[in-house]
Design an enzyme around this catalytic site. Structure first.
Site, PDB file in Angstrom:
ATOM      1  N   ASP A   8       0.860  -1.174   0.000  1.00 50.53           N
ATOM      2  CA  ASP A   8       0.000   0.000   0.000  1.00 50.53           C
ATOM      3  C   ASP A   8       0.904   1.235   0.000  1.00 50.53           C
ATOM      4  OD1 ASP A   8      -2.389   1.580   0.424  1.00 50.53           O
ATOM      5  OD2 ASP A   8      -1.788   1.724   2.524  1.00 50.53           O
ATOM      6  N   ASP A  10      -0.326   5.123   1.057  1.00 50.82           N
ATOM      7  CA  ASP A  10      -0.643   6.035   2.161  1.00 50.82           C
ATOM      8  C   ASP A  10      -0.663   5.291   3.493  1.00 50.82           C
ATOM      9  OD1 ASP A  10      -1.429   8.685   0.774  1.00 50.82           O
ATOM     10  OD2 ASP A  10      -2.506   7.159  -0.352  1.00 50.82           O
ATOM     11  N   LYS A 150      -9.816  -3.929  -2.942  1.00 48.59           N
ATOM     12  CA  LYS A 150      -8.490  -4.181  -3.515  1.00 48.59           C
ATOM     13  C   LYS A 150      -8.278  -5.638  -3.913  1.00 48.59           C
ATOM     14  CE  LYS A 150      -6.250  -0.420  -0.957  1.00 48.59           C
ATOM     15  NZ  LYS A 150      -5.251  -0.053   0.081  1.00 48.59           N
ATOM     16  N   ASP A 173      -1.822  -0.980   6.038  1.00 47.32           N
ATOM     17  CA  ASP A 173      -2.026  -0.273   7.313  1.00 47.32           C
ATOM     18  C   ASP A 173      -3.486  -0.079   7.691  1.00 47.32           C
ATOM     19  OD1 ASP A 173      -2.320   1.821   5.169  1.00 47.32           O
ATOM     20  OD2 ASP A 173      -2.687   3.076   6.927  1.00 47.32           O
ATOM     21  N   ASP A 177      -7.346  -2.664   3.709  1.00 45.22           N
ATOM     22  CA  ASP A 177      -6.339  -3.593   3.189  1.00 45.22           C
ATOM     23  C   ASP A 177      -6.634  -5.038   3.580  1.00 45.22           C
ATOM     24  OD1 ASP A 177      -4.658  -1.659   1.933  1.00 45.22           O
ATOM     25  OD2 ASP A 177      -3.834  -1.116   3.887  1.00 45.22           O
TER      26      ASP A 177
END
Length: 227
Positions: A8, A10, A150, A173, A177
């Protein structure tokens, strides 16, 4: 054996979860791991142009999953794996709830983001009535027609590589995710991640965000992790 590392951006490659500043130490180590034959790719809710620029300048070669799984790029192939959202619905959402669309929305086609990142019950009802899925990443509220987020893009990218999920590492994070990490064999979670993500991690790092990536990649480079 690890063949591919997907990370990832950000909150993961940045210095912390409240900044856009990239931790270049993490990028440097990821470049080094590529020289060892392990490809690195980016998985994010950001638009494809933003991720393609980062990917190019970082010098990665493992592919891109953009717009929370809806756009996939690898080996000069660009795919849309989600249905597009009508622009009229984006305008309606902004006007109805008084939210501000991300500047990246002008470059997006499937997954759109809005600020502030506060999800309200009436927003959820509106989205369901329109046949849309809505969630918050903690950074923005996202609207799309993708139920699995995702995961769809990650699954497609792994297929394009011809790899088994056991050969793939995922680093993240945020609670958004979770679906992403469920598609890979080794789940790495930064130390300042959402608790819901930590609960599924194989490796929950001590360090936060970019420094957690450094912490993990050092273990890969030294051979401590690469089974």
């Amino acid at each position: 054996m690890i063949r591919l590392i997907l990370t990832d951006v950000d909150g993961t490659l940045t210095f912390d979860r409240d900044t856009y500043n990239i931790d270049l130490d993490a990028v440097d180590l990821l470049r080094k791991v590529e020289k060892k034959g392990i490809k690195v790719g980016l998985v994010s809710g950001n638009s494809y142009p933003v991720l393609r620029a980062l990917y190019t300048y970082f010098g990665f070669n493992g592919g891109i999953v953009a717009e929370n799984g809806c756009i996939v790029y690898y080996d000069n192939q660009l795919k849309e794996v989600c249905e597009r959202v009508e622009r009229s619905l984006i305008s309606e959402f902004e006007n109805r709830f008084g939210v501000k669309g991300s500047w990246q929305n002008q470059f997006k086609v499937c997954d759109f983001s809005f600020y502030p990142p506060i999800l309200k019950d009436e927003m959820v009802k509106w989205a369901l009535d329109k046949g849309l899925y809505i969630k918050t990443s903690g950074y923005a509220v996202h609207i799309s027609k993708s139920k699995r987020g995702k995961a769809e893009g990650v699954r497609e990218l792994i297929k394009m590589h011809g790899l088994d999920k056991a050969e793939v590492v995922g680093i993240g994070d945020s609670s958004t995710d979770i679906e992403f990490l469920e598609e890979v064999g080794i789940r790495v979670v930064v130390g300042n991640a959402d608790e819901s993500l930590k609960s599924i991690g194989d490796f929950v790092m001590r360090e936060k965000s970019g420094k957690a990536v450094v912490e993990f990649i050092k273990k890969v480079i030294t051979g401590e992790i690469n089974e």
